[in-house]
Scaffold this active site. Structure first.
Site, PDB file in Angstrom:
ATOM      1  N   HIS A  52      33.239  33.346  42.015  1.00  0.00           N
ATOM      2  CA  HIS A  52      34.278  34.565  42.092  1.00  0.00           C
ATOM      3  C   HIS A  52      34.923  34.613  40.609  1.00  0.00           C
ATOM      4  O   HIS A  52      35.408  33.703  40.215  1.00  0.00           O
ATOM      5  CB  HIS A  52      35.354  34.376  43.368  1.00  0.00           C
ATOM      6  CG  HIS A  52      36.024  33.067  43.200  1.00  0.00           C
ATOM      7  ND1 HIS A  52      37.158  33.074  42.662  1.00  0.00           N
ATOM      8  CD2 HIS A  52      35.803  31.664  43.836  1.00  0.00           C
ATOM      9  CE1 HIS A  52      37.925  31.519  42.772  1.00  0.00           C
ATOM     10  NE2 HIS A  52      37.139  30.973  43.496  1.00  0.00           N
ATOM     11  N   GLU A  94      38.150  36.212  46.611  1.00  0.00           N
ATOM     12  CA  GLU A  94      37.958  34.851  47.023  1.00  0.00           C
ATOM     13  C   GLU A  94      39.303  34.176  47.239  1.00  0.00           C
ATOM     14  O   GLU A  94      39.527  33.255  48.309  1.00  0.00           O
ATOM     15  CB  GLU A  94      37.121  33.807  46.357  1.00  0.00           C
ATOM     16  CG  GLU A  94      36.499  32.777  46.842  1.00  0.00           C
ATOM     17  CD  GLU A  94      37.544  31.506  46.835  1.00  0.00           C
ATOM     18  OE1 GLU A  94      37.095  30.574  47.373  1.00  0.00           O
ATOM     19  OE2 GLU A  94      38.404  31.591  46.065  1.00  0.00           O
ATOM     20  N   ASP A 149      31.088  27.081  43.043  1.00  0.00           N
ATOM     21  CA  ASP A 149      32.807  26.931  42.840  1.00  0.00           C
ATOM     22  C   ASP A 149      32.866  25.646  42.435  1.00  0.00           C
ATOM     23  O   ASP A 149      32.059  24.884  41.896  1.00  0.00           O
ATOM     24  CB  ASP A 149      33.361  27.320  44.235  1.00  0.00           C
ATOM     25  CG  ASP A 149      34.511  28.126  44.215  1.00  0.00           C
ATOM     26  OD1 ASP A 149      35.372  27.594  43.225  1.00  0.00           O
ATOM     27  OD2 ASP A 149      35.016  28.853  44.982  1.00  0.00           O
ATOM     28  N   HIS A 201      43.925  24.263  40.667  1.00  0.00           N
ATOM     29  CA  HIS A 201      45.070  25.270  41.021  1.00  0.00           C
ATOM     30  C   HIS A 201      46.508  24.911  40.043  1.00  0.00           C
ATOM     31  O   HIS A 201      47.468  25.361  40.224  1.00  0.00           O
ATOM     32  CB  HIS A 201      45.699  25.232  42.450  1.00  0.00           C
ATOM     33  CG  HIS A 201      44.911  26.073  43.302  1.00  0.00           C
ATOM     34  ND1 HIS A 201      45.238  26.864  44.274  1.00  0.00           N
ATOM     35  CD2 HIS A 201      43.413  26.511  42.982  1.00  0.00           C
ATOM     36  CE1 HIS A 201      44.072  27.365  44.964  1.00  0.00           C
ATOM     37  NE2 HIS A 201      43.129  27.229  43.977  1.00  0.00           N
TER      38      HIS A 201
END
Length: 343
Positions: A69, A220, A240, A320
């Site tokens: 993604h 995504e 991923d 993240h």
């Protein structure tokens, strides 16, 4: 498979240099489509914006897809405050405390771009008693733009309004040690992995065993990137990030093979074949369970597509947040995907 590390680094520089939060991915997709076309691949863009790249295999009796993604985490202008600062809402799940003092870019709907800084509303140690202790969330953070503005009206005159995208500076750095530290390794590095393999096929004339659609998805991070698939695809290998931490086995130097994530187990035979190939090729690898994770393959299965699926990716530290991986893990992921698509 020989991997051109210089080429990998060039893709990292180019791909990480294009802002692409979920919902604002058109510039990234334009770049990737032109790159794929330059290698002679047939491409198309789905109504929701996913890029499909067709790679002919030796055998046309079975149809695979592999995906990564291109969309990332980001922010969006929620409102303009009376003092000229921007209130924001999150796109996806960035860890907000890690954004305190990060640089950003605000894109208006008419194409203007303004720079700024994401800050706590208690930003100054010499002014605010809670500068170091105040919570960092959507209600206690804001964007200070680098323009002379003193009011909401001043900001509106710049063309900035609610719904404009705020893109976070990635600060991409490729270290001499082989580490790559940047935001959004999840999942721009997997796009690098797929395009390195596409270039390998192009330059060597090699083909995967079966016809394979390389899919770059754009939703995504909000859960539905690959929820719809062309009906002739029977298998999906999502690429991923691999998770690092707690009792997980993966490191930044490994290709991670996911046996199960929050959506459930991945296909037993695919996982077993990935492990077999990783051992045969003597790749640094780990088999793991991702406790708080869902992939494009998860979305495809949840969307009712009649497929079997697997998930691999380079190990990523501090997901993240300000993420890091190593070129060892990137190259191992390329080699494992190449080997699997050759079966």
């Amino acid at each position: 498979m020989n991997i051109n590390e210089k080429q990998v680094k060039e893709y990292i520089t180019n791909i990480f240099g294009i802002d692409s939060p979920t919902g604002f991915t058109h510039k990234m997709i334009e770049y990737l489509q032109e790159e794929a076309k330059s290698m002679g691949y047939e491409t198309s863009i789905s109504p929701k914006g996913n890029l499909l790249i067709e790679v002919k295999g030796e055998d046309h009796s079975f149809k695979r897809a592999t995906s990564a993604h291109a969309d990332t985490l980001g922010l969006m202008v929620r409102s303009i405050k009376g003092n000229g600062a921007l209130a924001f809402t999150r796109i996806g799940g960035p860890i907000l405390p890690t954004l305190d003092s990060e640089y950003c870019r605000v894109y208006t709907r008419d194409g203007r771009v303004y720079t700024g800084t994401i800050l706590s509303t208690s930003p100054a140690a010499h002014v605010h008693k809670d500068a170091s202790t105040a919570p960092r969330n959507e209600d206690t953070m804001e964007v200070r733009i680098d323009e002379v503005v003193k009011s909401k009206e001043d900001v509106e005159k710049l063309g900035i309004s609610a719904g404009d995208f705020i893109c976070i500076d990635t600060k991409t750095t490729i270290c001499d040690s082989g580490y790559v530290k940047t935001r959004f390794i999840d999942d721009k590095m997997s796009v690098v992995i797929l395009f390195t393999l596409l270039r390998h096929y192009f330059e060597t004339g090699e083909k995967p065993k079966y016809d394979t659609t390389f899919i770059i998805t754009v939703f995504e991070e909000v859960g539905h990137g690959l929820a719809h698939l062309p009906s002739d695809i029977q298998e999906v290998i999502a690429v991923d990030m691999g998770c690092i931490g707690l009792d997980l086995n993966c490191t930044e130097h490994d290709v991670s093979i996911c046996a199960k994530d929050s959506s459930g187990p991945y296909d037993y035979h695919i996982v077993s074949k990935m492990i077999e190939l990783a051992k045969k090729l003597e790749l640094p690898y780990a088999v793991d369970i991702y406790p708080m994770y869902g992939s494009d393959c998860s979305a495809a299965l949840s969307g009712g597509n009649n497929i079997r699926g697997g998930l691999i990716g380079t190990g990523v530290y501090a997901s993240h947040g300000m993420e890091r991986t190593h070129l060892d893990g990137v190259k191992a992921s390329i080699k494992l995907l190449h080997a699997y698509l050759g079966q």
